[in-house]
Design a protein around this motif. Structure first.
Motif, short mmCIF file in Angstrom:
data_model
loop_
_atom_site.label_atom_id
_atom_site.label_comp_id
_atom_site.label_asym_id
_atom_site.label_seq_id
_atom_site.Cartn_x
_atom_site.Cartn_y
_atom_site.Cartn_z
N GLY A 142 0.83 -1.21 0.00
CA GLY A 142 0.00 0.00 0.00
C GLY A 142 0.86 1.24 0.00
N ARG A 179 -6.52 2.03 2.37
CA ARG A 179 -5.52 3.06 2.62
C ARG A 179 -6.10 4.47 2.74
N ARG A 190 -10.17 3.43 6.44
CA ARG A 190 -9.20 2.59 7.14
C ARG A 190 -9.59 2.48 8.62
#
Length: 331
Positions: free
Chosen positions: A27, A131, A135
């Protein structure tokens, strides 16, 4: 088999914009980003050619810049419309005029990389969950506002697709019976009112009926040139009519969100896309409408927030879905 490469190419195909970036498997911000206008008027093959050229250029840039770990495992493609995921075929994409397009095979042949295809709204929702603004939440409903309105659901770290893969498509929820014709062929869909073109149409219709506004000056008298961005520009400048047009779209969206939240009970709703960039001019009336008396328990328990990955949620999410499907990670 777990993937050894550390990067994935993410592609987001929109009705007006194509975005590509190289995303770390762990990520992070896309590297070697590329953005271009979608040349859909030249047909589906031209768009695929654009996408593949952008992917190749991004992969080459990263390969030149990276000392190690620059191998790209494959391509995750976020595509609009209904899909045959097993074959990577776009069955129907009304906004782009695609029907039966073998997108995965075209991308694989042109890039030499394995590819997967997932719905663009599902990818954006996953990107925000992985992300972005979603989140830390267990379940997220992501809503993309742009040329169309899409929706995607993430539950316990997995995209929830439903029986046909179209779960979460809030844009085709009916908010006005017998209302405007939608691109899907139905009438009164949320997309016909709160998408970018829907907002532009509302503005133009009101002006045609005699509403007073600075909008005609911004488009030099050609009401066909009005876009959601034009309406936002006028509203920022203090135009009362443009502000009311945005507020109406926000109220329509709130009705759709309230119904979806009461049905699904997510922890959060993440609103993404160009229209959502209107900020308080859009989220203010949205919050006020959601605050009206209604069956409240699910709505009160749900955070409604703007996306945190403007312009990149689909790219990040497409890479993340590739990561899931190919066994790079579990969950």
């Amino acid at each position: 088999m777990a993937l050894m490469a550390k990067l994935v190419a993410g592609v987001d195909i929109g009705g007006t914009t194509l975005s590509v970036g190289i995303v770390p498997l762990a990520g992070g911000r896309p590297r070697a980003p590329r953005v271009a206008d979608t040349v859909d008027e030249r047909g589906g093959e031209a768009v695929v050619g654009q996408v593949c050229a952008m992917v190749r250029a991004a992969v080459d840039e990263v390969a030149r810049a990276e000392v190690s770990g620059a191998e790209v495992a494959g391509v995750g493609v976020a595509a609009p419309g209904s899909l045959d995921r097993a074959r990577g075929v776009v069955l129907e994409s009304h906004n782009l005029g695609w029907f039966g397009l073998p997108l995965r095979d075209r991308v694989q042949a042109a890039t030499g990389l394995p590819a997967i295809v997932e719905n663009d709204a599902n990818c954006a929702a996953y990107g925000e969950w992985w992300r972005g603004a979603g989140r830390g939440f267990r379940s997220v409903l992501g809503i993309t506002l742009g040329t169309g309105i899409g929706g995607g659901i993430v539950m316990d770290g997995q995209p929830f697709l439903g029986a046909t893969g179209a779960a979460g498509e809030i844009g085709h929820m009916t908010v006005e019976f017998g209302g405007r014709r939608c691109t899907c062929g139905d009438r009164g869909c949320l997309e016909a009112y709160a998408s970018g073109p829907g907002i532009a149409r509302t503005a133009a219709e009101g002006l045609g009926g005699g509403a007073r506004s600075s909008l005609p000056e911004l488009v030099e008298g050609d009401l066909g040139r009005i876009t959601a961005a034009t309406v936002h520009e006028a509203a920022v400048g203090g135009d009362a009519y443009a502000t009311a047009v945005l507020a109406r779209a926000a109220r329509m969206l709130a009705a759709g969100i309230a119904g979806a939240v009461n049905l699904l009970g997510p922890d959060a709703v993440v609103v993404m896309g160009g229209v959502a960039a209107a900020g308080d001019l859009f989220f203010g009336p949205l919050a006020r409408e959601l605050g009206r008396p209604r069956f409240r328990s699910a709505v009160d328990a749900c955070a409604v927030v703007p996306g945190a990955l403007p312009g990149t949620a689909g790219v990040v999410g497409a890479a993340g879905v590739f990561r899931l499907r190919t066994g790079a990670v579990r969950g």
